[in-house]
Write a protein that holds these residues in place. Structure first.
Motif, PDB file in Angstrom:
ATOM      1  N   TYR A   1      -0.770   4.762  16.784  1.00  0.00           N
ATOM      2  CA  TYR A   1       0.269   5.572  16.158  1.00  0.00           C
ATOM      3  C   TYR A   1       0.485   6.825  16.990  1.00  0.00           C
ATOM      4  CZ  TYR A   1      -0.563   2.590  12.097  1.00  0.00           C
ATOM      5  OH  TYR A   1      -0.707   1.525  11.255  1.00  0.00           O
ATOM      6  N   ARG A   2       1.742   7.120  17.299  1.00  0.00           N
ATOM      7  CA  ARG A   2       2.046   8.289  18.131  1.00  0.00           C
ATOM      8  C   ARG A   2       3.553   8.536  18.123  1.00  0.00           C
ATOM      9  NH1 ARG A   2       1.051   5.693  24.189  1.00  0.00           N
ATOM     10  NH2 ARG A   2       2.388   3.869  23.889  1.00  0.00           N
TER      11      ARG A   2
ATOM     12  N   ALA B   1      -5.677   3.735  13.409  1.00  0.00           N
ATOM     13  CA  ALA B   1      -5.756   3.928  11.955  1.00  0.00           C
ATOM     14  C   ALA B   1      -7.108   4.512  11.566  1.00  0.00           C
ATOM     15  CB  ALA B   1      -5.510   2.609  11.237  1.00  0.00           C
ATOM     16  N   ALA B   2      -8.173   4.058  12.215  1.00  0.00           N
ATOM     17  CA  ALA B   2      -9.510   4.564  11.893  1.00  0.00           C
ATOM     18  C   ALA B   2      -9.638   6.034  12.269  1.00  0.00           C
ATOM     19  CB  ALA B   2     -10.574   3.737  12.613  1.00  0.00           C
ATOM     20  N   GLU B   3      -9.062   6.410  13.415  1.00  0.00           N
ATOM     21  CA  GLU B   3      -9.136   7.820  13.837  1.00  0.00           C
ATOM     22  C   GLU B   3      -8.355   8.718  12.881  1.00  0.00           C
ATOM     23  OE1 GLU B   3      -9.663   7.177  18.668  1.00  0.00           O
ATOM     24  OE2 GLU B   3      -7.653   7.311  17.779  1.00  0.00           O
TER      25      GLU B   3
ATOM     26  N   ARG C   1     -10.983   4.174   5.540  1.00  0.00           N
ATOM     27  CA  ARG C   1      -9.779   4.251   4.695  1.00  0.00           C
ATOM     28  C   ARG C   1      -8.514   3.929   5.493  1.00  0.00           C
ATOM     29  NH1 ARG C   1      -9.833   9.235   0.583  1.00  0.00           N
ATOM     30  NH2 ARG C   1      -7.931   8.125  -0.021  1.00  0.00           N
ATOM     31  N   THR C   2      -8.555   2.864   6.248  1.00  0.00           N
ATOM     32  CA  THR C   2      -7.425   2.504   7.113  1.00  0.00           C
ATOM     33  C   THR C   2      -6.251   1.931   6.327  1.00  0.00           C
ATOM     34  OG1 THR C   2      -8.456   0.362   7.528  1.00  0.00           O
ATOM     35  CG2 THR C   2      -8.896   2.114   9.125  1.00  0.00           C
ATOM     36  N   ILE C   3      -6.509   1.307   5.178  1.00  0.00           N
ATOM     37  CA  ILE C   3      -5.405   0.757   4.390  1.00  0.00           C
ATOM     38  C   ILE C   3      -4.481   1.868   3.922  1.00  0.00           C
ATOM     39  CG2 ILE C   3      -4.823  -0.428   2.238  1.00  0.00           C
ATOM     40  CD1 ILE C   3      -7.321  -2.117   2.582  1.00  0.00           C
ATOM     41  N   THR C   4      -5.068   2.979   3.465  1.00  0.00           N
ATOM     42  CA  THR C   4      -4.254   4.125   3.042  1.00  0.00           C
ATOM     43  C   THR C   4      -3.455   4.684   4.209  1.00  0.00           C
ATOM     44  OG1 THR C   4      -5.913   4.683   1.368  1.00  0.00           O
ATOM     45  CG2 THR C   4      -4.331   6.398   1.961  1.00  0.00           C
ATOM     46  N   VAL C   5      -4.097   4.802   5.365  1.00  0.00           N
ATOM     47  CA  VAL C   5      -3.403   5.325   6.544  1.00  0.00           C
ATOM     48  C   VAL C   5      -2.240   4.423   6.925  1.00  0.00           C
ATOM     49  CG1 VAL C   5      -3.629   5.704   9.032  1.00  0.00           C
ATOM     50  CG2 VAL C   5      -5.358   6.600   7.459  1.00  0.00           C
ATOM     51  N   ARG C   6      -2.468   3.125   6.951  1.00  0.00           N
ATOM     52  CA  ARG C   6      -1.400   2.200   7.352  1.00  0.00           C
ATOM     53  C   ARG C   6      -0.224   2.252   6.373  1.00  0.00           C
ATOM     54  NH1 ARG C   6      -5.977  -1.307   8.771  1.00  0.00           N
ATOM     55  NH2 ARG C   6      -6.123  -1.365  11.055  1.00  0.00           N
TER      56      ARG C   6
END
Length: 404
Positions: free
Chosen positions: A392-393, A355-357, A368-373
């Motif tokens: 994630y992949r 998520a961080a990447e 901004r990991t919450i938005t990504v998740r």
């Protein structure tokens, strides 16, 4: 794909328009000559200039393009997807201000063809001399950098001031445009624009155009909800008689009603539904039964998934897509700009992303990991049999291709 911040799509606050125009004009001359400017304007504008130059647009008078006929304009008005209610909002929200301020309001379809033009009669005459008439094409590959064409490419509201236009004959103009999207699938329907002489444009024009475009999209959403309500009324007695799992969806995959299934808003449908069975990513093989304004879907007995080839295609500006090819059938799902960015990155990085990447890649901010998740949760609901997590992949057994 680069996502521009909203503060990049208009002139910086407190900018002196005349001084800015002089600086940009020098930068423009350098870029069209193939040189590097000493001072660059906004990144969004520089990228658009390079697109126009690579497409061979003449910086003095644009590319050759004739307006379509009046009959073709009328046909496009009917089929563009901008309803009468939405059109009333666009005109009512912008035309009075344009008439009093010495501007014109222009509404185009997704191909940049001018379908409606309202506003100040004196500005009409100036626009006529530029070929800015009903039926004309106002895409970047025809007239270079301009608010309409650039907004359609970038998918965000855009203001283009004076010498920011790629074609020199447009340097006396300023324009502000916002895209209009179909709420059913997120695809572009067209754009609305306010244009006029550079010296008469107010700094708040882009905000006004963006707000009115949002109101028009709200009208389109209301119309969609009304259609879903009609379909729901048809679906209720049908589903009451069915044992097991079933759902009724509209042609865009929005769920009107279901039974035996967890709540969901939308499912991915194939581009074509011309048989009695189709493979769907969330359910596998399903039987199909047409209904008025919708489809009854019933999952069949589960079987082993067929081999799949996945293509993430972002070649068409504003219309990125995910296509899955299986022995049991093919389907294509249109993607939002954000989802296209995510899937393109995962397609090009098969080992996966944390998520961080992904946050670093999308926003330049690893926090901004919450938005990504949240975005990945939405994607996995629609494409659960294609995507994995931690990291994630795309699933390892898929043949995945990215097409730019």
């Amino acid at each position: 794909m680069r996502t521009h911040r909203l503060d990049e799509t208009a002139l910086p606050v407190a900018t002196d328009p005349r001084q800015y125009a002089r600086v940009v004009a020098r930068a423009h001359d350098a870029v069209v000559s193939g040189c590097r400017p000493a001072v660059s304007p906004r990144q969004l504008i520089v990228e658009s200039w390079h697109r126009a130059r690579s497409q061979g647009v003449n910086p003095d008078h644009g590319a050759e393009s004739r307006p379509v006929s009046a009959g073709e304009v009328e046909r496009r008005r009917v089929t563009c997807g901008i309803t009468d209610d939405a059109l009333l909002v666009l005109r009512g929200g912008l035309v009075p201000a344009a008439e009093s301020g010495g501007h014109i309001v222009v509404i185009v379809d997704v191909e940049g063809r001018v379908l409606w033009r309202d506003g100040h009669p004196g500005v009409f005459r100036q626009a006529d001399r530029l070929g800015f008439v009903e039926g004309a094409c106002w895409l970047e590959n025809t007239v270079g950098t301009n608010a309409i064409g650039t907004a359609l490419v970038e998918g965000v509201p855009v203001q283009v001031q004076s010498a920011e236009h790629y074609v020199r004959s447009h340097h006396a103009w300023t324009c502000a445009a916002a895209p209009i999207r179909d709420p059913r699938d997120g695809l572009l329907l067209g754009a609305v624009d306010v244009s006029g002489p550079a010296g008469t444009m107010h700094p708040s024009t882009l905000a006004l155009v963006r707000a009115v475009a949002g109101l028009a999209e709200a009208k389109l959403r209301d119309a969609h909800r009304t259609r879903l309500d009609r379909l729901r009324a048809v679906a209720a007695p049908l589903l009451a008689k069915i044992d097991g799992q079933a759902l009724v969806v509209d042609p865009n995959g929005w769920v009107a009603a279901s039974t035996g299934l967890p709540p969901m808003d939308r499912i991915a449908l194939p581009d074509r539904l011309d048989s009695q069975e189709a493979w769907l990513p969330a359910f596998g093989a399903c039987s199909l039964e047409p209904l008025p304004e919708g489809i009854l879907l019933r999952p069949c007995a589960p079987d082993a998934p067929s081999a799949a080839r996945v293509v993430v295609d972002v070649r068409r500006s504003g219309r990125p897509a995910l296509t899955v090819h299986r022995t049991s059938g093919n389907w294509t799902y249109r993607l939002s700009g954000r989802h296209a960015e995510i899937l393109l990155d995962l397609a090009e990085n098969r080992a996966g992303r944390t998520a961080a990447e992904l946050a670093e890649q999308l926003f330049g901010d690893r926090t901004r990991t919450i938005t990504v998740r949240a975005e990945m949760s939405r994607l996995r609901k629609r494409f659960g049999d294609l995507l994995d997590h931690r990291p994630y992949r795309f699933l390892a057994d898929l043949d995945v291709t990215a097409v730019r």
